[in-house]
Design an enzyme around this catalytic site. Structure first.
Site, PDB file in Angstrom:
ATOM      1  N   TYR A  43       0.849  -1.196   0.000  1.00 53.48           N
ATOM      2  CA  TYR A  43       0.000   0.000   0.000  1.00 53.48           C
ATOM      3  C   TYR A  43       0.881   1.241   0.000  1.00 53.48           C
ATOM      4  CZ  TYR A  43      -4.998  -0.109  -0.161  1.00 53.48           C
ATOM      5  OH  TYR A  43      -6.281  -0.167  -0.620  1.00 53.48           O
ATOM      6  N   GLU A  45      -0.526   4.791  -0.580  1.00 54.05           N
ATOM      7  CA  GLU A  45      -1.320   6.012  -0.804  1.00 54.05           C
ATOM      8  C   GLU A  45      -0.457   7.241  -0.601  1.00 54.05           C
ATOM      9  OE1 GLU A  45      -4.785   5.917   1.681  1.00 54.05           O
ATOM     10  OE2 GLU A  45      -5.909   4.705   0.257  1.00 54.05           O
ATOM     11  N   ASP A 189      -5.710  13.840 -25.439  1.00 51.06           N
ATOM     12  CA  ASP A 189      -5.801  12.435 -25.027  1.00 51.06           C
ATOM     13  C   ASP A 189      -5.155  11.608 -26.139  1.00 51.06           C
ATOM     14  OD1 ASP A 189      -6.516   9.819 -24.578  1.00 51.06           O
ATOM     15  OD2 ASP A 189      -8.615  10.254 -24.067  1.00 51.06           O
ATOM     16  N   THR A 215      -3.062   6.319 -22.195  1.00 44.59           N
ATOM     17  CA  THR A 215      -3.019   4.979 -21.634  1.00 44.59           C
ATOM     18  C   THR A 215      -1.627   4.433 -21.951  1.00 44.59           C
ATOM     19  OG1 THR A 215      -3.880   4.061 -23.694  1.00 44.59           O
ATOM     20  CG2 THR A 215      -5.487   4.510 -21.972  1.00 44.59           C
ATOM     21  N   LYS A 218      -1.605   0.685 -25.206  1.00 49.71           N
ATOM     22  CA  LYS A 218      -1.960   0.612 -26.638  1.00 49.71           C
ATOM     23  C   LYS A 218      -0.664   0.640 -27.468  1.00 49.71           C
ATOM     24  CE  LYS A 218      -6.521   2.279 -25.468  1.00 49.71           C
ATOM     25  NZ  LYS A 218      -7.561   3.320 -25.583  1.00 49.71           N
ATOM     26  N   ARG A 224      -1.652  -2.378 -18.701  1.00 50.81           N
ATOM     27  CA  ARG A 224      -2.903  -1.609 -18.693  1.00 50.81           C
ATOM     28  C   ARG A 224      -2.783  -0.532 -17.634  1.00 50.81           C
ATOM     29  NH1 ARG A 224      -5.754  -4.479 -21.962  1.00 50.81           N
ATOM     30  NH2 ARG A 224      -7.216  -2.776 -22.105  1.00 50.81           N
TER      31      ARG A 224
HETATM   32  C1  LIG Z   1      -8.582   3.709 -24.784  1.00 55.39           C
HETATM   33  C2  LIG Z   1      -8.901   5.133 -24.603  1.00 55.39           C
HETATM   34  C3  LIG Z   1      -9.262   5.664 -23.352  1.00 55.39           C
HETATM   35  C4  LIG Z   1      -9.613   4.831 -22.145  1.00 55.39           C
HETATM   36  O1  LIG Z   1      -8.761   3.932 -21.697  1.00 55.39           O
HETATM   37  P1  LIG Z   1      -9.220   2.775 -20.683  1.00 55.39           P
HETATM   38  O2  LIG Z   1      -7.913   2.378 -20.121  1.00 55.39           O
HETATM   39  O3  LIG Z   1      -9.891   1.741 -21.508  1.00 55.39           O
HETATM   40  O4  LIG Z   1     -10.127   3.384 -19.672  1.00 55.39           O
HETATM   41  C5  LIG Z   1      -9.446   7.025 -23.234  1.00 55.39           C
HETATM   42  N1  LIG Z   1      -9.310   7.832 -24.290  1.00 55.39           N
HETATM   43  C6  LIG Z   1      -8.999   7.356 -25.517  1.00 55.39           C
HETATM   44  C7  LIG Z   1      -8.868   8.312 -26.656  1.00 55.39           C
HETATM   45  C8  LIG Z   1      -8.803   6.005 -25.712  1.00 55.39           C
HETATM   46  O5  LIG Z   1      -8.525   5.552 -26.938  1.00 55.39           O
END
Ligand SMILES: *Cc1c(COP(=O)(O)O)cnc(C)c1O
Length: 403
Positions: A43, A45, A189, A215, A218, A224
C-alpha cells in the site's frame, strides 16, 4: 476449468489469431513480470516521500523512476503515473481543472471520440455540459475552422482533443491555439497514438497542450494503465485530483511495468517499431483501397484504419464475426455519419500495432488485405473461410507472439 488453464488457453488464442484491434498490443516479458511481482502487495497512498503508509523506501524509487522516464520520453514538465486507466485519468483531469456543470468540448463518439469525452452514458457526459464536435462529412477530416467557430460560440472551459477511431494526424498545436483563444484548457488524449508520438512519427501535443493523458497499453506497449503529463503550474491540481480526488492506493506493480515500458520506448528499436507501424498501416489501407474497399478519410497517417463497408453490403458486425472465424480479430465500429446502430454499425476498425510487434512488414500487410477482402465479400462462403483460415494459421506460425 481452472484459471491457470484458462490463462494457457488465452495465451494460445493470442498466438493462433491475429489481433487487428487498434488498441491492443503484445507486451514484453519484462513488463508482465513487473506487473506480476510482489510490488502488488504494497500500500502506498500518497506520492513518493509523502506516503500514508510505512515501508515505502523501495516503492518510492520505483515510482520516481517511472515519473522520470515518463518525463524524459515525452519531454514533459510533470508526470503523474498513478492513474489506473484512461477513463479514470480523464475524469481526474476534469475534476482537477474545471467545476461540475462547466462547458467542455470533445469529439463525438460516432466520429471517433472516446466515451470519456462526454458521451451521455459516461460520468463525463453526466457531470459536465459537453458540446461535441465531429469530422467534416465530406472529407472525414477534423475541420479546425469549424471547431474554432464552435469554441467561440460555446466558450468551453476545456477542449479535449485526441480520439479512439480517427486515422489521421491530429494538429495539437492548432487545438491548443483554439482553446487558448477562448480561455480554455486544452487536454490532449493520446491514448491511441502515444507510441507514435514517442517514436517520432506523430506530432507531440506536449509543447502546446496544458495537459496530456495517455493509456500505457496501446501503441506504447506497456501494462494496462495511464499517465497524465502537464505543465508545472498544473502539477498540484492534477496530483490532488488523482489522489485523493478519485483514486486510493496506487498499483505500484503496474507503475513498475509502466517504467519498464518507458525504458523500452526510449530505445532506438522503438522508433523503428513506430515507423514500421505507420508503413504497415498505410500498406494495408492502400491495398484494401486497390481492392475496391472504402477507407474513411481516404487513408491513414497512424496505426489505424477505419473501413466503410456500406458499399459492399455487409455490416460491421457481420464482418467482425466472419473475420473472427478465420482468426483475424477486429472490432466493428461506427463510421462518421453512420446511420446504423453502435451494435451493428457500418464499419470496422483495423489497427496494426500488435501484428507489427509480431514482426510483420509491408508484404504481410499486402497479404492480409487480400484475406480481409475475400472474407468481407463472401462472409457466408465456407470454402472462402476455410481457405483464408489456413493462410492466417500459416502467418501466425511464421510470426509468433514474442515470449
Ligand atoms: C482507450 C482510450 C481511453 C480509455 O482507456 P481505458 O484504459 O480503456 O479506460 C481514453 N481515451 C482514448 C482516446 C482512448 O482511446
Amino acid at each position: 476449468m481452472s484459471i491457470k488453464e484458462l490463462i494457457k488457453k488465452e495465451e494460445k488464442r493470442q498466438q493462433d489469431n491475429l489481433s487487428l484491434i487498434a488498441s491492443e498490443n503484445h507486451t514484453s516479458k519484462a513488463v508482465r513480470e513487473a506487473v506480476g511481482s510482489v510490488l502488488m502487495n504494497k500500500y502506498a497512498e500518497g506520492y513518493p516521500g509523502k506516503r500514508y503508509y510505512g515501508g515505502n523506501q523501495i516503492i518510492d524509487q520505483v515510482e520516481l523512476e517511472a515519473i522520470s522516464s515518463a518525463k524524459k520520453i515525452f519531454k514533459a514538465e510533470h508526470a503523474n503515473v498513478q492513474p489506473y486507466s484512461g477513463t479514470p485519468a480523464n475524469l481526474a483531469i476534469y475534476a482537477g481543472l474545471i467545476a461540475l456543470g462547466d462547458t467542455v468540448m470533445g469529439m463525438d463518439l460516432s466520429h471517433g471520440g472516446h466515451l470519456s469525452h462526454g458521451h451521455k452514458v459516461s460520468l463525463s457526459g453526466k457531470s459536465y455540459k459537453f458540446v461535441q464536435y465531429g469530422v467534416n462529412p465530406e472529407t472525414g477530416l477534423l475541420d479546425y475552422e469549424e471547431i474554432r467557430r464552435m469554441a467561440r460560440i460555446f466558450k468551453p472551459k476545456l477542449i479535449v482533443c485526441g480520439a479512439t477511431a480517427y486515422p489521421r494526424e491530429i494538429d495539437f498545436k492548432r487545438f491548443a491555439e483554439i482553446a487558448h483563444e477562448v480561455g480554455a484548457y486544452c487536454l490532449a488524449d493520446i491514448s491511441h497514438i502515444a507510441g507514435l508520438v514517442v517514436g517520432g512519427v506523430h506530432q507531440s501535443p506536449v509543447p502546446y497542450c496544458d495537459v496530456v493523458m495517455t493509456t500505457t497499453h496501446k501503441t506504447l506497449r506497456g501494462p494496462r494503465g495511464a499517465i497524465i503529463l502537464c505543465k508545472k503550474e498544473l502539477a498540484d491540481k492534477i496530483d490532488k485530483a488523482v489522489f485523493p480526488g478519485i483514486q486510493g492506493g496506487p498499483h505500484e506493480n503496474v507503475i513498475a511495468g509502466k517504467a519498464i515500458c518507458f525504458e523500452e520506448a526510449a530505445k532506438p528499436a522503438f522508433r523503428t517499431y513506430a515507423k514500421q507501424i505507420v508503413k504497415n498501416s498505410q500498406r494495408l489501407a492502400d491495398t484494401l483501397q486497390q481492392l475496391g474497399i472504402t477507407i474513411c478519410s481516404g487513408g491513414t497517417d497512424t496505426h489505424l484504419i477505419l473501413v466503410d463497408l456500406s458499399s459492399i453490403g455487409v455490416t460491421g458486425k457481420e464482418a467482425e464475426t466472419a473475420l473472427e472465424k478465420v482468426g483475424i480479430v477486429v472490432n466493428k465500429n461506427m463510421i462518421p455519419g453512420d446511420t446504423r446502430s453502435p451494435f451493428d454499425p457500418s464499419g470496422i476498425r483495423l489497427g496494426v500495432p500488435a501484428v507489427t510487434t509480431r514482426g510483420m512488414k509491408e508484404l504481410e500487410m499486402f497479404k492480409l488485405a487480400g484475406l480481409i477482402n475475400r472474407v468481407v465479400r463472401e462472409p457466408g462462403s465456407r470454402v472462402v473461410l476455410e481457405s483464408v483460415k489456413r493462410e492466417v494459421a500459416t502467418l501466425c506460425r511464421k510470426f509468433p507472439v514474442p515470449k
